[in-house]
Design a protein around this motif. Structure first.
Motif, mmCIF file in Angstrom:
data_model
loop_
_atom_site.group_PDB
_atom_site.id
_atom_site.type_symbol
_atom_site.label_atom_id
_atom_site.label_comp_id
_atom_site.label_asym_id
_atom_site.label_seq_id
_atom_site.Cartn_x
_atom_site.Cartn_y
_atom_site.Cartn_z
ATOM 1 N N PRO A 62 0.834 -1.211 0.000
ATOM 2 C CA PRO A 62 0.000 0.000 0.000
ATOM 3 C C PRO A 62 0.865 1.256 0.000
ATOM 4 O O PRO A 62 2.058 1.207 0.309
ATOM 5 C CB PRO A 62 -0.792 -0.130 1.308
ATOM 6 N N ILE A 63 0.254 2.364 -0.355
ATOM 7 C CA ILE A 63 0.973 3.635 -0.358
ATOM 8 C C ILE A 63 1.223 4.070 1.088
ATOM 9 O O ILE A 63 0.277 4.252 1.864
ATOM 10 C CB ILE A 63 0.181 4.715 -1.111
ATOM 11 N N ILE A 64 2.489 4.196 1.440
ATOM 12 C CA ILE A 64 2.872 4.617 2.797
ATOM 13 C C ILE A 64 3.781 5.836 2.677
ATOM 14 O O ILE A 64 4.835 5.770 2.040
ATOM 15 C CB ILE A 64 3.604 3.486 3.547
ATOM 16 N N ILE A 65 3.352 6.938 3.249
ATOM 17 C CA ILE A 65 4.138 8.180 3.215
ATOM 18 C C ILE A 65 4.795 8.370 4.587
ATOM 19 O O ILE A 65 4.102 8.468 5.608
ATOM 20 C CB ILE A 65 3.251 9.385 2.870
ATOM 21 N N ILE A 66 6.140 8.427 4.595
ATOM 22 C CA ILE A 66 6.878 8.618 5.853
ATOM 23 C C ILE A 66 7.627 9.945 5.791
ATOM 24 O O ILE A 66 8.414 10.185 4.863
ATOM 25 C CB ILE A 66 7.882 7.470 6.097
ATOM 26 N N SER A 67 7.349 10.797 6.723
ATOM 27 C CA SER A 67 8.011 12.105 6.781
ATOM 28 C C SER A 67 8.655 12.290 8.156
ATOM 29 O O SER A 67 8.316 11.595 9.120
ATOM 30 C CB SER A 67 7.011 13.226 6.518
ATOM 31 N N LYS A 68 9.556 13.228 8.215
ATOM 32 C CA LYS A 68 10.316 13.463 9.450
ATOM 33 C C LYS A 68 10.094 14.903 9.908
ATOM 34 O O LYS A 68 10.143 15.834 9.110
ATOM 35 C CB LYS A 68 11.800 13.194 9.174
ATOM 36 N N GLU A 69 9.839 15.074 11.182
ATOM 37 C CA GLU A 69 9.651 16.408 11.744
ATOM 38 C C GLU A 69 10.420 16.526 13.058
ATOM 39 O O GLU A 69 10.739 15.518 13.700
ATOM 40 C CB GLU A 69 8.165 16.702 11.999
ATOM 41 N N GLU A 70 10.712 17.780 13.416
ATOM 42 C CA GLU A 70 11.371 18.048 14.696
ATOM 43 C C GLU A 70 10.469 18.958 15.525
ATOM 44 O O GLU A 70 10.122 20.066 15.100
ATOM 45 C CB GLU A 70 12.723 18.712 14.470
ATOM 46 N N GLU B 12 -3.816 3.675 2.315
ATOM 47 C CA GLU B 12 -4.755 2.641 1.875
ATOM 48 C C GLU B 12 -5.027 1.661 3.013
ATOM 49 O O GLU B 12 -4.372 1.721 4.050
ATOM 50 C CB GLU B 12 -4.201 1.904 0.649
ATOM 51 N N THR B 13 -5.976 0.769 2.793
ATOM 52 C CA THR B 13 -6.349 -0.188 3.831
ATOM 53 C C THR B 13 -5.206 -1.162 4.116
ATOM 54 O O THR B 13 -4.546 -1.653 3.201
ATOM 55 C CB THR B 13 -7.595 -0.981 3.392
ATOM 56 N N LEU B 14 -4.985 -1.418 5.393
ATOM 57 C CA LEU B 14 -3.985 -2.399 5.804
ATOM 58 C C LEU B 14 -4.645 -3.762 5.976
ATOM 59 O O LEU B 14 -5.718 -3.866 6.571
ATOM 60 C CB LEU B 14 -3.345 -1.986 7.133
ATOM 61 N N CYS B 15 -4.005 -4.805 5.435
ATOM 62 C CA CYS B 15 -4.482 -6.167 5.640
ATOM 63 C C CYS B 15 -3.276 -7.067 5.863
ATOM 64 O O CYS B 15 -2.126 -6.603 5.842
ATOM 65 C CB CYS B 15 -5.324 -6.648 4.451
ATOM 66 N N LEU C 47 1.977 6.512 13.922
ATOM 67 C CA LEU C 47 1.352 5.722 12.864
ATOM 68 C C LEU C 47 -0.092 6.179 12.672
ATOM 69 O O LEU C 47 -0.905 6.109 13.592
ATOM 70 C CB LEU C 47 1.395 4.233 13.232
ATOM 71 N N LYS C 48 -0.382 6.645 11.466
ATOM 72 C CA LYS C 48 -1.724 7.156 11.154
ATOM 73 C C LYS C 48 -2.333 6.313 10.029
ATOM 74 O O LYS C 48 -1.649 5.972 9.066
ATOM 75 C CB LYS C 48 -1.649 8.626 10.724
ATOM 76 N N ILE C 49 -3.608 6.000 10.147
ATOM 77 C CA ILE C 49 -4.311 5.280 9.087
ATOM 78 C C ILE C 49 -5.535 6.088 8.677
ATOM 79 O O ILE C 49 -5.911 7.064 9.327
ATOM 80 C CB ILE C 49 -4.730 3.864 9.540
ATOM 81 N N GLN C 50 -6.184 5.661 7.590
ATOM 82 C CA GLN C 50 -7.372 6.357 7.106
ATOM 83 C C GLN C 50 -8.508 6.235 8.116
ATOM 84 O O GLN C 50 -8.623 5.241 8.842
ATOM 85 C CB GLN C 50 -7.815 5.767 5.766
ATOM 86 N N ASP C 51 -9.372 7.244 8.135
ATOM 87 C CA ASP C 51 -10.437 7.305 9.138
ATOM 88 C C ASP C 51 -11.377 6.105 9.071
ATOM 89 O O ASP C 51 -11.897 5.654 10.094
ATOM 90 C CB ASP C 51 -11.246 8.589 8.960
ATOM 91 N N ASN C 52 -11.618 5.594 7.855
ATOM 92 C CA ASN C 52 -12.588 4.497 7.718
ATOM 93 C C ASN C 52 -11.920 3.138 7.592
ATOM 94 O O ASN C 52 -12.556 2.159 7.222
ATOM 95 C CB ASN C 52 -13.474 4.739 6.487
ATOM 96 N N SER C 53 -10.624 3.069 7.862
ATOM 97 C CA SER C 53 -9.897 1.806 7.699
ATOM 98 C C SER C 53 -10.083 0.897 8.906
ATOM 99 O O SER C 53 -10.354 1.348 10.015
ATOM 100 C CB SER C 53 -8.403 2.072 7.505
ATOM 101 N N SER C 54 -9.918 -0.398 8.640
ATOM 102 C CA SER C 54 -9.873 -1.381 9.715
ATOM 103 C C SER C 54 -8.641 -2.237 9.494
ATOM 104 O O SER C 54 -7.990 -2.143 8.448
ATOM 105 C CB SER C 54 -11.132 -2.243 9.721
#
Length: 602
Positions: free
Chosen positions: A466-474, A487-490, A519-526
Motif C-alpha cells: 500500500p501507499i505509505i508516506i513517511i516524513s520526518k519532523e522536529e 490505503e487499507t492495511l491487511c 502511525l496514522k491510518i485512514q479514518d474508515n480503515s480497519s
C-alpha cells in the motif's frame, strides 16, 4: 479501574446474534412485497394496458424471426443437431415473463454459451442438457444466497478480452461452412488449419452464397439508418431487424428451387426432428458407444464448465439488464433467480445452457416492446416453427447459417472498449491480452480464469504494497517520524509496513535518532489480527532502538483490534489535537545533546 471499564466498553467487539439475524431476515422475506420482488409479474400484469398488446406482439414477432435462425445456427456452434437450438429458444421466453425484471431482455441460446458447451457434447447431446439443468441450479443458488457479487471479480478488461476471443473463435469455426469445406472441429487453430489445407475442396455454390449473404447482412444492418421519408422509416427499420430471417428464407428458396432431383446445390443443415420436445427429467445418465455413463462421470466430464458457464451467463444477463435499464436500478439477485429458473426448466425440454442475448434484446428494445409479455409471442413462434416448419428447415444452407453467425460476431467485439482500456490505463491491457490469448490458444473456461488471475495479481500486489508516506519532523528538539498509510492495511501488507518503518528508523544518522513513530491510518480503515500482531512486534523492535510507537487518532474499529489482542495494546493508542501535546504527554527526551530556546542544535 474506571478507565479500564470505559476502554472495555468502547473497544468491545459486538457479537453477532445469528438466531436473531435469521429471525429478522425470515420476517422480512415473508411479506407481500417479497412475493412481488420474487414474482415481478404480480407488479406489472395487474397494471397491463390493452394499448401495450400490439407493441408487445410486434416486438415479440420481430424477435422470434431473429431467434429461430439464430437458435439453429448456435446449435451448430455447439455441435448439436439443429432442433436443440430451437428446444433452447422458447422456455426462457415464458419463464422470464414471471421472474424477469427488465422488459427488453430475451433469454435463449447465445454464441458464447454454445461455444463453451461445444467441447463437451461430442459424445452425447445429453451433456448439454444436463449442463443446462445444473447451471440453472447453481445460478439459482447463487441468486438466493445473494452471491452475485462474485461476478464483480471479473473486470471489464477480462470480459472484453473474453468476448473478443469468443467472437474470433466462433467466427473462425464457421469459416469452413462459409466455403462449403468439411471440417471436424470448430476450434480457432484447427478451423484455420483445416481451411488452408483444404482450399481445393471449396464448393463454389456455397462460397458464392455464403459471401453474398454475409455482405448483404452487413448492408442490411445499416438500412435502418438510411435517410428516407417518415412513412418508409418503419419499413426500413423492420427490414433491418428481420435480416436474419430474410437471409434464411432466401437461402431455403434458393436451395429448394435449384435442387436437381435428390442433389442439392448447397450443403444443408440436415433433417430436424419434427414436433415439440418431450417434457421429461434431465438426463442423469447417458449412453456413449454402448457404454452407460453415470451421473458422477458426466459431471466429471463437464468439469470447469459447471463453474464458468453459470458465471458467464450471470455476467451476460446482468450486464444486458443494466444496459437497457434506462436509469432504473437493476435487481441483480432477481435477474439471477430468473436466469436460474429458466435454465432449470430448460433442462426438462432438452435445452442447452441459455442466458440473456444482447442481439435479440436490442431488437426487442428497438421494436418498442412495452412489457415482458412480448416473450410469450417469441416463445409461441418458436413452438410453431418446431411443430410445422421442421421439414422446411431441412433446406437451410450451412453457408447461410455461417454468414449469419459471422455477421453477428463482427459486431460482438467491443472495438471502442478496447481503445478506451488502452487510453485510460495501459497496464489494464495486460489482463485483456492474457484473456484473449489464453481463450484462443487454450480454452474459454481456463482463459477467463487466466484473465482473472492476471487481474488478481494487480490487486494482491497493491494490497501487499500500500501507499505509505513517511516524513520526518522536529518538535521541541525531538525527532519524530510520521507514517501515513493511505490505503487499507491487511495481512498481506503487514510485513511491508513493518519493513518500511524499521528501515526508515534505523537509517537515521547517529545523534539524530528518531524518538517517536506516529502511525496514522485512514479514518474508515480497519485492520486484521495479522496487522495487529505485526504492529505489536514493530513496537518491540523500535524499543530496541529507543524509539516509541504511537497509533495516533485511530478509529474505534481499528483500535479495538489492537486493544483486544494484548493488554499493552492500549498503551499504543493515543488521541489528541497536536504532536506537541503528544510529546509533552509522553515526556520524550530531546534527540540532540543540547538545544536552545528556539529548538535548534547548539
Amino acid at each position: 479501574m474506571e478507565d479500564f471499564e470505559v476502554a472495555e466498553k468502547i473497544y468491545n467487539e459486538n457479537e453477532i446474534n445469528i438466531c436473531e439475524k435469521i429471525k429478522n431476515y425470515s420476517q422480512k422475506r415473508c411479506t407481500v412485497n417479497t412475493m412481488k420482488n420474487v414474482f415481478p409479474v404480480l407488479v406489472w400484469l395487474p397494471k397491463y394496458n390493452s394499448k401495450f398488446l400490439m407493441s408487445d406482439f410486434v416486438a415479440g414477432l420481430t424477435v422470434g424471426l431473429t431467434a429461430i435462425p439464430q437458435a439453429i445456427a448456435y446449435a451448430t456452434v455447439a455441435g448439436l443437431l439443429p432442433q436443440y437450438g430451437l428446444y433452447s429458444a422458447f422456455m426462457g421466453c415464458f419463464v422470464y415473463i414471471i421472474f424477469g425484471t427488465c422488459k427488453d431482455i430475451t433469454v435463449g441460446p447465445t454464441a458464447i454459451t454454445a461455444l463453451m458447451v461445444q467441447s463437451h457434447v461430442s459424445g452425447s447431446p445429453d451433456y448439454a442438457v444436463l449442463c443446462c439443468f445444473l447451471s440453472g441450479c447453481i445460478i439459482l443458488c447463487l441468486g438466493l444466497l445473494n452471491l452475485g457479487v462474485l461476478v464483480r471479480f471479473i473486470s471489464i478488461p477480462v470480459t472484453t478480452g473474453f468476448t473478443m476471443a469468443a467472437a474470433i473463435t466462433i467466427a473462425s469455426g464457421q469459416i469452413n461452412n462459409l466455403f462449403g469445406i468439411r471440417s471436424t472441429s470448430n476450434e480457432f487453430i484447427a478451423s484455420w488449419y483445416n481451411f488452408f489445407t483444404h482450399l481445393n475442396e471449396i464448393r463454389m455454390n456455397d462460397a458464392a452464397l455464403g459471401i453474398t449473404t454475409l455482405i448483404i447482412l452487413l448492408m442490411m444492418r445499416k438500412v435502418k439508418d438510411l435517410k428516407c421519408r417518415r412513412r418508409y422509416k418503419m419499413f426500413t427499420k423492420y427490414i433491418s431487424l428481420s435480416r436474419n430471417a430474410l437471409a434464411v428464407l432466401v437461402g431455403i428458396l434458393l436451395c429448394y428451387l435449384l435442387r436437381n432431383d435428390d442433389r442439392l446445390p448447397f450443403k444443408v443443415s440436415g433433417e430436424i426432428s419434427p414436433g415439440l420436445p418431450p417434457f421429461e427429467w434431465p438426463p442423469f445418465s447417458t449412453t456413449v458407444n454402448g457404454t452407460i455413463i453415470p451421473f458422477k462421470a458426466m459431471v466429471s466430464n463437464l468439469g470447469a464448465s459447471l463453474i464458468s458457464i453459470p458465471l458467464i451467463s450471470i455476467l451476460e444477463s446482468v450486464a444486458i439488464a443494466k444496459a437497457f435499464s434506462k436509469g432504473r436500478l437493476v435487481d441483480a439477485t432477481q435477474e439471477m433467480i430468473a436466469l436460474g429458473v429458466s435454465n432449470i426448466m430448460g433442462g426438462f425440454v432438452s435445452s442447452m445452457p441459455i442466458t440473456g442475448s444482447f442481439t435479440r434484446t436490442a431488437i426487442n428494445n428497438s421494436s418498442g416492446v412495452k412489457t415482458p409479455l412480448g416473450g410469450a409471442v417469441t416463445g409461441t413462434l418458436v413452438l410453431m416453427a418446431l411443430a410445422f416448419l421442421t421439414k422446411t428447415f431441412y433446406y437451410i444452407p450451412k453457408a447461410t447459417l455461417a454468414a449469419i453467425i459471422i455477421g453477428a460476431m463482427i459486431f460482438m467485439v467491443e472495438y471502442d472498449r478496447v481503445a478506451e482500456i488502452w487510453r485510460s490505463k495501459k497496464i489494464d491491457f495486460l489482463p485483456f491480452l492474457v484473456t484473449v490469448l489464453a481463450c484462443l490458444f487454450w480454452s474459454l473456461e481456463y482463459g477467463i480464469v487466466a484473465g482473472i488471475l492476471a487481474n488478481m495479481t494487480f490487486i494482491l500486489y497493491k494490497s501487499a504494497r500500500p501507499i505509505i508516506i513517511i516524513s520526518k519532523e522536529e518538535i521541541n528538539c525531538v525527532q519524530i517520524g510520521i507514517v501515513e498509510v493511505m490505503e487499507t492495511l491487511c495481512y498481506s501488507s503487514a510485513e511491508y509496513l513493518k519493513y518500511q518503518v524499521m528501515h526508515f528508523t534505523s537509517s537515521q544518522a547517529e545523534g539524530n535518532e528518531i524518538k517517536l513513530i506516529i502511525l496514522k491510518i485512514q479514518d474508515n480503515s480497519s485492520i486484521d489480527s495479522s496487522v495487529a500482531l505485526n504492529i505489536l512486534s514493530l513496537e518491540k523492535d523500535l524499543s530496541m532502538l529507543e524509539c516509541r510507537l504511537v497509533c495516533w487518532n485511530w478509529n474505534v474499529c481499528a483500535a479495538g483490534v489492537i486493544y483486544r489482542l494484548h493488554s499493552r495494546g492500549n498503551q499504543l493508542l493515543k488521541y489528541g489535537k497536536s504532536y506537541t501535546e503528544l510529546i509533552n504527554d509522553l515526556k520524550l527526551s530531546p534527540s540532540f545533546i543540547t538545544c536552545d530556546n528556539e529548538g535548534s542544535l547548539n
